[in-house]
Write a protein that holds these residues in place. Structure first.
Motif, PDB file in Angstrom:
ATOM      1  N   PHE A 255      -5.243   4.100  -7.351  1.00 35.08           N
ATOM      2  CA  PHE A 255      -6.071   3.427  -6.356  1.00 35.08           C
ATOM      3  C   PHE A 255      -5.693   3.963  -4.984  1.00 35.08           C
ATOM      4  N   GLN A 256      -6.692   4.330  -4.167  1.00 35.53           N
ATOM      5  CA  GLN A 256      -6.388   4.800  -2.836  1.00 35.53           C
ATOM      6  C   GLN A 256      -7.515   4.463  -1.866  1.00 35.53           C
ATOM      7  N   VAL A 257      -7.148   4.363  -0.601  1.00 35.71           N
ATOM      8  CA  VAL A 257      -8.101   4.176   0.486  1.00 35.71           C
ATOM      9  C   VAL A 257      -8.009   5.426   1.348  1.00 35.71           C
ATOM     10  N   GLU A 258      -9.082   6.136   1.419  1.00 35.32           N
ATOM     11  CA  GLU A 258      -9.101   7.420   2.109  1.00 35.32           C
ATOM     12  C   GLU A 258      -8.509   7.316   3.522  1.00 35.32           C
ATOM     13  N   GLY A 259      -7.537   8.191   3.812  1.00 37.56           N
ATOM     14  CA  GLY A 259      -6.981   8.275   5.155  1.00 37.56           C
ATOM     15  C   GLY A 259      -6.034   7.166   5.549  1.00 37.56           C
ATOM     16  N   HIS A 260      -5.720   6.255   4.643  1.00 41.79           N
ATOM     17  CA  HIS A 260      -4.875   5.109   4.960  1.00 41.79           C
ATOM     18  C   HIS A 260      -3.709   5.036   3.987  1.00 41.79           C
ATOM     19  N   SER A 261      -2.536   4.739   4.500  1.00 46.85           N
ATOM     20  CA  SER A 261      -1.391   4.480   3.630  1.00 46.85           C
ATOM     21  C   SER A 261      -1.290   2.978   3.369  1.00 46.85           C
ATOM     22  N   MET A 262      -0.588   2.626   2.307  1.00 46.79           N
ATOM     23  CA  MET A 262      -0.448   1.228   1.903  1.00 46.79           C
ATOM     24  C   MET A 262       1.035   0.902   1.738  1.00 46.79           C
ATOM     25  N   THR A 263       1.422  -0.299   2.131  1.00 51.52           N
ATOM     26  CA  THR A 263       2.793  -0.771   1.945  1.00 51.52           C
ATOM     27  C   THR A 263       2.799  -1.868   0.890  1.00 51.52           C
ATOM     28  N   VAL A 264       3.474  -1.619  -0.205  1.00 50.50           N
ATOM     29  CA  VAL A 264       3.534  -2.583  -1.310  1.00 50.50           C
ATOM     30  C   VAL A 264       4.489  -3.709  -0.932  1.00 50.50           C
ATOM     31  N   VAL A 265       4.017  -4.973  -1.036  1.00 46.16           N
ATOM     32  CA  VAL A 265       4.849  -6.120  -0.643  1.00 46.16           C
ATOM     33  C   VAL A 265       4.942  -7.199  -1.714  1.00 46.16           C
ATOM     34  N   GLU A 266       4.054  -7.157  -2.701  1.00 41.73           N
ATOM     35  CA  GLU A 266       4.091  -8.183  -3.757  1.00 41.73           C
ATOM     36  C   GLU A 266       3.656  -7.560  -5.075  1.00 41.73           C
ATOM     37  N   ALA A 267       4.278  -8.003  -6.152  1.00 43.07           N
ATOM     38  CA  ALA A 267       3.883  -7.573  -7.489  1.00 43.07           C
ATOM     39  C   ALA A 267       3.958  -8.766  -8.429  1.00 43.07           C
ATOM     40  N   ASP A 268       2.847  -9.105  -9.059  1.00 47.54           N
ATOM     41  CA  ASP A 268       2.794 -10.198 -10.039  1.00 47.54           C
ATOM     42  C   ASP A 268       3.399 -11.496  -9.504  1.00 47.54           C
ATOM     43  N   GLY A 269       3.190 -11.787  -8.214  1.00 48.51           N
ATOM     44  CA  GLY A 269       3.665 -13.046  -7.659  1.00 48.51           C
ATOM     45  C   GLY A 269       5.079 -13.010  -7.122  1.00 48.51           C
ATOM     46  N   HIS A 270       5.706 -11.832  -7.019  1.00 50.37           N
ATOM     47  CA  HIS A 270       7.073 -11.734  -6.506  1.00 50.37           C
ATOM     48  C   HIS A 270       7.123 -10.712  -5.372  1.00 50.37           C
ATOM     49  N   TYR A 271       7.910 -11.040  -4.369  1.00 49.40           N
ATOM     50  CA  TYR A 271       7.992 -10.186  -3.195  1.00 49.40           C
ATOM     51  C   TYR A 271       8.779  -8.918  -3.500  1.00 49.40           C
ATOM     52  N   VAL A 272       8.231  -7.797  -3.042  1.00 45.18           N
ATOM     53  CA  VAL A 272       8.792  -6.472  -3.290  1.00 45.18           C
ATOM     54  C   VAL A 272       9.486  -5.965  -2.033  1.00 45.18           C
ATOM     55  N   GLU A 273      10.639  -5.320  -2.191  1.00 43.10           N
ATOM     56  CA  GLU A 273      11.228  -4.594  -1.073  1.00 43.10           C
ATOM     57  C   GLU A 273      10.207  -3.534  -0.658  1.00 43.10           C
ATOM     58  N   PRO A 274       9.666  -3.621   0.565  1.00 46.28           N
ATOM     59  CA  PRO A 274       8.481  -2.822   0.916  1.00 46.28           C
ATOM     60  C   PRO A 274       8.702  -1.316   0.751  1.00 46.28           C
ATOM     61  N   PHE A 275       7.689  -0.658   0.213  1.00 50.04           N
ATOM     62  CA  PHE A 275       7.676   0.796   0.167  1.00 50.04           C
ATOM     63  C   PHE A 275       6.234   1.267   0.307  1.00 50.04           C
ATOM     64  N   GLN A 276       6.099   2.499   0.787  1.00 51.17           N
ATOM     65  CA  GLN A 276       4.781   3.014   1.144  1.00 51.17           C
ATOM     66  C   GLN A 276       4.239   3.947   0.072  1.00 51.17           C
ATOM     67  N   VAL A 277       2.923   3.861  -0.159  1.00 50.80           N
ATOM     68  CA  VAL A 277       2.254   4.747  -1.112  1.00 50.80           C
ATOM     69  C   VAL A 277       0.915   5.187  -0.524  1.00 50.80           C
ATOM     70  N   ASN A 278       0.448   6.330  -0.960  1.00 50.35           N
ATOM     71  CA  ASN A 278      -0.930   6.753  -0.700  1.00 50.35           C
ATOM     72  C   ASN A 278      -1.801   6.497  -1.918  1.00 50.35           C
ATOM     73  N   ASN A 279      -1.210   6.673  -3.101  1.00 47.28           N
ATOM     74  CA  ASN A 279      -1.848   6.312  -4.369  1.00 47.28           C
ATOM     75  C   ASN A 279      -1.064   5.163  -4.978  1.00 47.28           C
ATOM     76  N   LEU A 280      -1.740   4.099  -5.328  1.00 46.08           N
ATOM     77  CA  LEU A 280      -1.107   3.000  -6.048  1.00 46.08           C
ATOM     78  C   LEU A 280      -1.490   3.134  -7.513  1.00 46.08           C
TER      79      LEU A 280
END
Length: 576
Positions: A255-280
């Motif tokens: 999954f990607q949004v053209e030209g934008h990076s994404m910071t992952v903060v939650e997975a399945d209801g639990h907070y994630v130590e943030p990390f950046q992705v271009n493709n999820l």
């Protein structure tokens, strides 16, 4: 003696405390009531007209919005003319309400045509969750939706954003789930695999190329308003929490949004130590929250794309519009959709899985050791000429009497009392080649777990029946979250690999990928009385036997509602 003024002040203090407590209790125990009607309607989500299962005329169905601690009540009427139905509340642990898990054959009898069933449960944790059909393979036909649970009013989360948005990613077939099920159940040369999806949908919309069907086809209309690409409208400069969920029937996705990076903060209801992705990378049954800032050129729109990974890519990309206000929602980006990652490139997918850790300040440490270890070898097999999936050479079959009812009412003769195997021939089995003897057995036996015991599950992937092929399997556990202790390549080493487990900050999830020719280790505590399915979230794989069932603390389960009964030997409890 206290003065009259002091007594009045004390009374007012008591009254204000009582009112505050009353307001708090009211806020914490709100009841949300929904009335849903499930029926079949002709829809064209990708421009191709197909009989779709809808809720109140919609697919995806209505989103449930709630605060942590709220009670959700869904009155579900089955208006399908010829099909049963059941809905699973994916990620909701159903503490104290195991009969509302919505798993036909495990926790309830199916809801018959014309009947109304009442689901009631508490959403006990904030986060992003899902609901979907859990009868046969009906999820393929559009019966699914989202559950968004906010923190209690007055509380904050460990990240900030301006707006909250929600997207469900699915794959889509033009054939019905009944056609697929018939093909999968046919023995010998009549066996028909479901094949690759016709389309990928984003929030229930996609685009199929109608021209490939010829001009005479009346079933595909590229000008239908139902298949206009979904617009996600954003305001320049604002930060968005984008809840991205997957309910694909088969496909792993990027999954990607053209030209934008994404910071992952939650997975399945639990907070994630943030990390950046271009493709999820996202697998069926998973949910993520990512933060994305609308910080690009606001004079144009951008592509949102999904693509198949882990399978040879024949399905066109799923497309939506990242719409910068005030551009028109239908204004197409001036670029071509961004190129996806290579479908067969496993290391980036494995690296993302390994990068997901629990956020500092929100770490729930797992028990240091397990009381029981179960290793599940995932293989493809045959059983009496039928193609099946198996675990430790045993393919799962659902009984006619749901396990929860059978166990609570001591109807133990309705399913096998043998103990399923907890491992395989670690020393001699070659996971990189097809099994020398592909024949497996079928069983409806279950794992009986000691209440409050700590259980480790090692998922071991292997080669399928065809050479040089090992598929990705997303595994989902009902009734629990589990700690993801680690991932590895090749064969799991029961003597050395446990020393590499992450016991410091493992993420907790309810769905986890098993990568090709690899292993995934998870740990959970059997502390939720009930009977819970654990299975591959690919519809066809679970249909073909890729699952197990856990029982724990059945004696602690309260009186079962008669509404879940009526099939198999549970019919006797409905007699007047």
């Amino acid at each position: 003696m206290a003065s009259l003024l002091q007594r009045k002040q004390y009374f007012l203090l008591l009254l204000s405390s009582f009112l505050f407590l009353l307001q708090s209790q009211t806020a914490e125990s709100r009841t949300l009531n929904y009335k849903w009607e499930v029926k079949s309607e002709l829809k064209s989500p990708d421009c191709f007209k197909k009989l779709t299962i809808t809720i109140n005329g919609r697919s995806p169905g209505p989103t449930i919005y709630a605060h942590q601690g709220d009670t959700v009540i869904v009155e579900l009427k089955n208006s399908l003319h010829t099909e049963n139905v059941a809905i699973h509340w994916h990620g909701i642990r159903q503490i104290g309400t195991p009969w509302s898990d919505g798993t036909e054959g495990v926790t309830q009898c199916p809801i018959l045509p014309g009947e109304t069933f009442r689901y009631q449960f508490v959403v006990d944790r904030p986060g992003t969750y899902l609901y979907h059909a859990h009868y046969g393979m009906q999820r393929e036909d559009g019966l699914y939706g989202s559950i968004v649970v906010w923190v209690p009013e007055g509380q904050t989360e460990p990240f900030s954003y301006d707006h909250d948005r929600n997207l469900i990613l699915t794959d889509w077939y033009h054939k019905s789930s009944n056609e697929h099920a018939a093909g999968l159940a046919t023995p010998g040369s009549g066996f028909t695999w479901v094949g690759e999806p016709d389309s990928l949908l984003i929030q229930g919309r996609g685009r199929f190329n109608c021209s490939v069907l010829g001009s005479s086809s009346g079933t595909c209309n590229s000008s239908s308003t139902e298949c206009v690409l979904y617009p996600l409208t954003v305001v320049p400069g604002k930060t968005y929490r984008l809840r991205v969920s997957s309910l694909t029937s088969l496909s792993a996705l990027s999954f990607q949004v053209e030209g934008h990076s994404m910071t992952v903060v939650e997975a399945d209801g639990h907070y994630v130590e943030p990390f950046q992705v271009n493709n999820l990378f996202i697998y069926s049954g998973e949910t993520y929250s990512v933060l994305i800032k609308a910080d690009q050129d606001p004079s144009r729109n951008y592509w949102i794309t999904t693509n198949v990974v882990s399978r040879s890519r024949t399905t066109p990309p799923g497309l939506a519009i990242f719409n910068y206000y005030p551009n028109h929602q239908s204004k197409r980006p001036p670029t071509t959709p961004p190129a996806p990652p290579a479908w067969n490139d496993v290391p980036p997918r494995l690296a993302q899985s390994q990068a997901i850790k629990a956020r500092q300040g929100f770490i729930h440490a797992p028990p240091k050791a397990a009381d029981k270890v179960i290793v599940l070898l995932n293989t493809q097999n045959t059983v009496n000429g039928r193609r099946r999936w198996s675990l430790n050479n045993v393919s799962f079959n659902m009984p006619h009497t749901p396990y929860l009812i059978a166990l609570k009412h001591n109807l133990l003769h309705t399913f096998s009392q043998e103990k399923p195997p907890t491992g395989y021939d670690f020393k001699n089995y070659d996971i990189f080649n097809p099994a020398p003897n592909p024949e497996a057995t079928v069983s409806d036996a279950i794992f009986r777990l000691d209440f409050n015991s700590t259980v480790d599950i090692i998922l071991q992937n292997a080669n399928m029946m065809s050479p040089n092929n090992s598929e990705t399997h997303p595994w989902h556990l009902h009734g629990h979250d589990f700690w993801v202790l680690g991932y590895g390549e090749g064969k799991f080493d029961i003597y050395n690999d446990p020393s590499k487990y992450n016991l410091e900050n493992p993420i907790m999830k309810n769905t986890v990928p098993l990568h090709p020719y690899g292993w995934t280790a998870l740990r959970f505590v059997a502390d939720n009385p009930g009977v819970w399915a654990f299975h591959c979230h690919i519809d066809a794989h679970f249909f073909m036997g890729m699952g197990v069932v856990f029982e724990e603390g059945i004696e602690r389960v309260g009186k079962l509602p008669t509404s879940i009964m009526g099939c198999g030997e549970s019919k006797r409890f409905l007699r007047p």
